[in-house]
Motif scaffolding. Structure first.
Motif, short mmCIF file in Angstrom:
data_model
loop_
_atom_site.label_atom_id
_atom_site.label_comp_id
_atom_site.label_asym_id
_atom_site.label_seq_id
_atom_site.Cartn_x
_atom_site.Cartn_y
_atom_site.Cartn_z
N VAL A 105 -7.69 -9.78 0.01
CA VAL A 105 -7.69 -10.19 1.41
C VAL A 105 -6.85 -9.20 2.20
CG1 VAL A 105 -7.00 -11.99 3.03
CG2 VAL A 105 -8.01 -12.62 0.83
N GLU A 106 -7.39 -8.66 3.30
CA GLU A 106 -6.64 -7.67 4.08
C GLU A 106 -5.68 -8.35 5.05
OE1 GLU A 106 -7.57 -6.91 7.76
OE2 GLU A 106 -8.15 -8.96 7.36
N GLY A 107 -4.99 -7.54 5.87
CA GLY A 107 -3.87 -8.03 6.66
C GLY A 107 -4.18 -9.11 7.66
N LEU A 108 -5.42 -9.19 8.15
CA LEU A 108 -5.79 -10.22 9.12
C LEU A 108 -6.40 -11.45 8.46
CD1 LEU A 108 -7.26 -7.91 11.90
CD2 LEU A 108 -5.07 -9.11 11.93
N GLY A 109 -6.45 -11.46 7.11
CA GLY A 109 -6.93 -12.64 6.39
C GLY A 109 -8.39 -12.62 6.00
N THR A 110 -9.05 -11.47 6.08
CA THR A 110 -10.47 -11.37 5.77
C THR A 110 -10.69 -10.91 4.34
OG1 THR A 110 -10.93 -10.79 8.07
CG2 THR A 110 -12.64 -10.28 6.46
N PRO A 111 -11.53 -11.60 3.54
CA PRO A 111 -11.87 -11.14 2.19
C PRO A 111 -12.65 -9.82 2.25
CG PRO A 111 -12.41 -13.46 2.45
CD PRO A 111 -12.12 -12.93 3.83
N VAL A 112 -12.23 -8.83 1.46
CA VAL A 112 -12.84 -7.50 1.48
C VAL A 112 -12.91 -6.93 0.06
CG1 VAL A 112 -12.14 -6.94 3.84
CG2 VAL A 112 -10.58 -6.46 1.95
N CYS A 235 -3.05 5.60 6.58
CA CYS A 235 -2.37 4.31 6.53
C CYS A 235 -1.87 4.02 5.12
CB CYS A 235 -3.32 3.21 6.99
SG CYS A 235 -2.53 1.60 7.16
N PHE A 236 -0.58 3.70 5.02
CA PHE A 236 0.00 3.29 3.75
C PHE A 236 0.15 1.78 3.74
CE2 PHE A 236 1.37 7.51 4.82
CZ PHE A 236 1.23 8.22 3.65
N LYS A 237 -0.28 1.16 2.66
CA LYS A 237 -0.21 -0.29 2.52
C LYS A 237 0.38 -0.65 1.16
CE LYS A 237 -4.73 -0.82 4.90
NZ LYS A 237 -4.35 -1.59 6.08
N THR A 238 0.89 -1.86 1.05
CA THR A 238 1.15 -2.44 -0.26
C THR A 238 0.67 -3.89 -0.20
OG1 THR A 238 3.46 -2.81 0.41
CG2 THR A 238 3.03 -0.93 -1.02
N THR A 239 -0.59 -4.09 -0.59
CA THR A 239 -1.18 -5.43 -0.57
C THR A 239 -0.77 -6.25 -1.79
OG1 THR A 239 -3.22 -4.64 -1.62
CG2 THR A 239 -3.16 -4.67 0.79
N SER A 240 -0.04 -5.63 -2.70
CA SER A 240 0.51 -6.32 -3.87
C SER A 240 1.99 -5.99 -3.96
CB SER A 240 -0.21 -5.87 -5.15
OG SER A 240 0.52 -6.24 -6.31
N SER A 241 2.78 -6.93 -4.46
CA SER A 241 4.21 -6.69 -4.62
C SER A 241 4.53 -5.93 -5.90
CB SER A 241 4.96 -8.02 -4.64
OG SER A 241 4.62 -8.77 -5.81
N LYS A 242 3.53 -5.62 -6.71
CA LYS A 242 3.77 -5.13 -8.06
C LYS A 242 3.89 -3.61 -8.18
CE LYS A 242 1.64 -9.15 -10.28
NZ LYS A 242 1.58 -9.94 -9.06
N MET A 243 3.50 -2.86 -7.15
CA MET A 243 3.55 -1.41 -7.27
C MET A 243 3.80 -0.79 -5.90
SD MET A 243 0.87 0.99 -9.32
CE MET A 243 0.92 2.79 -9.27
N PRO A 244 4.86 0.03 -5.77
CA PRO A 244 5.19 0.61 -4.47
C PRO A 244 4.32 1.81 -4.15
CG PRO A 244 6.73 1.38 -6.12
CD PRO A 244 5.85 0.37 -6.81
N GLY A 265 2.34 -0.02 6.59
CA GLY A 265 2.10 -1.40 6.90
C GLY A 265 0.81 -1.47 7.71
N THR A 266 0.35 -2.66 8.12
CA THR A 266 1.14 -3.88 8.14
C THR A 266 1.28 -4.51 6.75
OG1 THR A 266 -0.80 -5.20 8.69
CG2 THR A 266 0.47 -4.32 10.50
N GLU A 267 0.20 -4.50 5.94
CA GLU A 267 0.32 -5.07 4.60
C GLU A 267 1.46 -4.36 3.89
OE1 GLU A 267 -4.24 -5.09 5.39
OE2 GLU A 267 -2.49 -3.88 5.95
N SER A 268 2.53 -5.10 3.58
CA SER A 268 3.79 -4.44 3.19
C SER A 268 4.61 -5.33 2.27
CB SER A 268 4.59 -4.07 4.45
OG SER A 268 4.70 -5.18 5.33
N MET A 269 4.10 -5.53 1.04
CA MET A 269 4.82 -6.37 0.08
C MET A 269 5.73 -5.57 -0.83
SD MET A 269 2.09 -9.37 -0.94
CE MET A 269 3.45 -10.45 -1.47
N ALA A 270 5.21 -4.51 -1.45
CA ALA A 270 6.04 -3.63 -2.29
C ALA A 270 6.60 -2.49 -1.44
CB ALA A 270 5.21 -3.09 -3.46
N SER A 326 3.20 -12.34 4.70
CA SER A 326 1.85 -12.71 4.25
C SER A 326 1.65 -12.37 2.78
CB SER A 326 0.80 -11.99 5.09
OG SER A 326 0.80 -12.46 6.41
N ILE A 327 0.62 -13.00 2.17
CA ILE A 327 0.19 -12.73 0.80
C ILE A 327 -1.27 -12.31 0.86
CG2 ILE A 327 -0.15 -13.71 -1.51
CD1 ILE A 327 1.99 -15.79 -0.79
#
Length: 525
Positions: A105-112, A235-244, A265-270, A326-327
């Motif tokens: 799921v991307e940053g706005l909540g859409t399955p992709v 664009c740099f993202k981290t949609t998972s917290s498991k790998m930076p 970001g915006t997806e920015s967990m790791a 967000s997750i």
């Protein structure tokens, strides 16, 4: 080791290298029945060529001149797609021809996650040559809406990316043109040893046309490429917290975007860490030149950006630490705590800001953490920005929303920013060296406003001529500020520095040049 043993050892190594080279396949997709007429669906034929190439120790799958229509093709280890000059891999307009091998799921909540080319859990793969990959994005969308009546914000996620690389090691993309994706153009997730060079990326015409998305990847080198994208360019993202995202080098890029040019970001967990970006030209960009955003728990640190030229860019720099949290991969991740943003240096930037910006009148740089979570040790050095001006006294007192848990965008902090040059809030250890602004018309806002700051240092500023201003610099609830070598001798104001909400005199002034008769400091408690 004896000489004979060394000789035998060397012979074995050379034999292995020679054997690998001899058996490396070079297969032409037309030998497997592919027809380059732009009409015949070639998915199965191309996949057979890839599979056979992989079975024969890998090699190159050749796309000759022609227009080869296809749905999802899956790369295998040690296989490179070679697109000859005038070869086109053409995306099918039928969504049923695509697979999603790694849903998220991307940053706005859409399955992709659907894609034309997918590489998942493989190694040593690539795409090279002088040919093109054409996603036919507008045609895909036009066909989709005939049967999918959902709102576009939900519908777009079903459209395929042009390229998805997932958990791979050893990826090389070189020379090719990536065109008109139906969604994100290229997405690299939790992969290592990525090299992207000398590509042309043109992806506009439908929503969410990101250029290059680096998502939790390590050891990445991107250089000498030209990106024009409808959404974020690089664009740099981290949609998972498991790998930076870490150990990344970017250089020699030309970037044009309807959104952000360089974005973390915006997806920015790791974490985002050990990233260097240099020698880039950004032009005609609608929503931010450089945007550093940690809002989902990421530790964003050790970032260096230098030697950047921007022309006609709306809001050159936005730096944001927030707490959206967000997750993006349900069942695989848990909600993070608020992250950090620290140890970032941006230097040697020349920018011509667009006169028509997201916030009017325009402002140059926005920096904001949230209460209790400061942006720390940010250094901006050798920055020159040209702005339209036009701010009035009312604008200078605009209250900016905290928007603690909101999507982090320039317009989130609108409609107006109370400083025309740099506005900073919730910051600590902020260093601003050799900063200059020019403005097209008078602006009654301060050149610099800091709200809730500690250990602030301004050194070597050049301030343009302004009149009828309350203050050139305003500090609100700031402790330990040093302002030195600021040239404001052509700017008339009621005060050089206005201090509000602080006890005592929390500012030290050193060798500044002011209009005669302008008070150094006005303190209002």
């Amino acid at each position: 080791m004896s000489c004979n043993k060394k000789t035998r050892y060397l012979f074995v190594i050379l034999s292995l290298v020679f054997t690998t080279r001899v058996h490396a396949a070079e297969v032409n997709i037309t030998s497997y029945g592919a027809i380059g007429n732009g009409v015949t669906l070639n998915t199965a034929a191309i996949q057979r060529a890839i599979d056979d190439c992989a079975k024969n120790n890998g090699g190159k799958v050749i796309f000759p001149e022609g227009r080869f229509l296809s749905g999802t093709i899956v790369l295998k280890s040690n296989v490179t797609l070679l697109l000859r000059k005038d070869a086109v891999l053409l995306a099918s307009t039928d969504l049923n021809d695509y697979q999603n091998l790694d849903p998220f799921v991307e940053g706005l909540g859409t399955p992709v996650g659907w894609a034309l080319i997918a590489a998942v859990d493989v190694m040593n793969v690539g795409i090279e040559g002088e040919g093109m990959i054409d996603g036919q994005g507008a045609a895909v969308k036009a066909k989709q809406i005939l049967t999918d009546n959902r709102p576009e914000g939900q519908r777009w996620g079903r459209r395929p990316f042009l390229l998805r690389v997932v958990r791979c090691n050893g990826v090389k993309i070189s020379g090719v043109s990536l065109l008109y994706s139906a969604a994100w153009t290229s997405h690299y997730f939790q992969s290592r040893n990525i090299s992207i060079s000398n590509i042309k990326l043109l992806s506009v015409g439908v929503a969410h046309n990101d250029g290059i998305d680096i998502d939790g990847c390590q050891d990445v080198d991107i250089k000498n490429s030209d990106i024009e994208s409808g959404d974020d360019a690089l664009c740099f993202k981290t949609t998972s917290s498991k790998m930076p995202c870490s150990n990344v080098l970017i250089s020699g890029m030309r970037l044009k975007s309807n959104q952000g040019a360089i974005k973390m970001g915006t997806e920015s967990m790791a974490a985002f860490e050990h990233i260097k970006i240099a020698n880039c030209y950004i032009y005609d960009t609608k929503n931010g030149g450089i945007k550093l955003l940690s809002v989902d728990g990421a530790h964003l640190h050790d970032i260096g950006i230098s030697d950047i030229t921007m022309v006609e860019v709306r809001t050159p720099i936005l730096i944001r630490l927030g707490s959206r949290l967000s997750i993006f991969r349900k069942g695989e991740d848990i909600r993070q705590q608020t992250g950090t943003l620290e140890d970032v240096t941006i230097r040697n930037v020349k920018a011509k800001a667009a006169d028509n910006a997201q916030l009017m009148p325009p402002s140059g740089i926005l920096i904001t953490g949230i209460p209790g979570h400061n942006i720390k040790n940010l250094k901006l050095e050798n920055i020159a920005i040209q702005l339209a001006g036009g701010g009035n006294i009312e604008n200078s007192r605009q209250v900016v929303p905290e928007a603690i848990d909101q999507y982090p965008e320039v317009k989130t902090f609108g409609p107006v920013i109370p400083a025309y040059g740099i506005w900073a809030r919730h910051v600590e250890g902020l260093k601003l060296y050799n900063i200059s602004f020019t403005i097209g018309g008078n602006d009654m806002r301060p050149v610099f406003v800091c709200e809730d700051g500690k250990d602030i240092e301004l050194n070597g500023w050049t301030v343009p001529k302004t009149t009828k201003t309350e203050a050139i610099i305003r500090l609100e609830h700031v402790t330990a500020a040093v302002i030195m070598h600021v040239d404001a001798k052509s700017s008339d104001a009621a005060s050089f520095v206005r201090v509000e909400g602080s006890s005592g005199v929390p500012v030290k002034l050193v060798e500044n040049s002011l209009v005669q008769g302008v008070p150094n400091v006005t303190i209002v408690n």
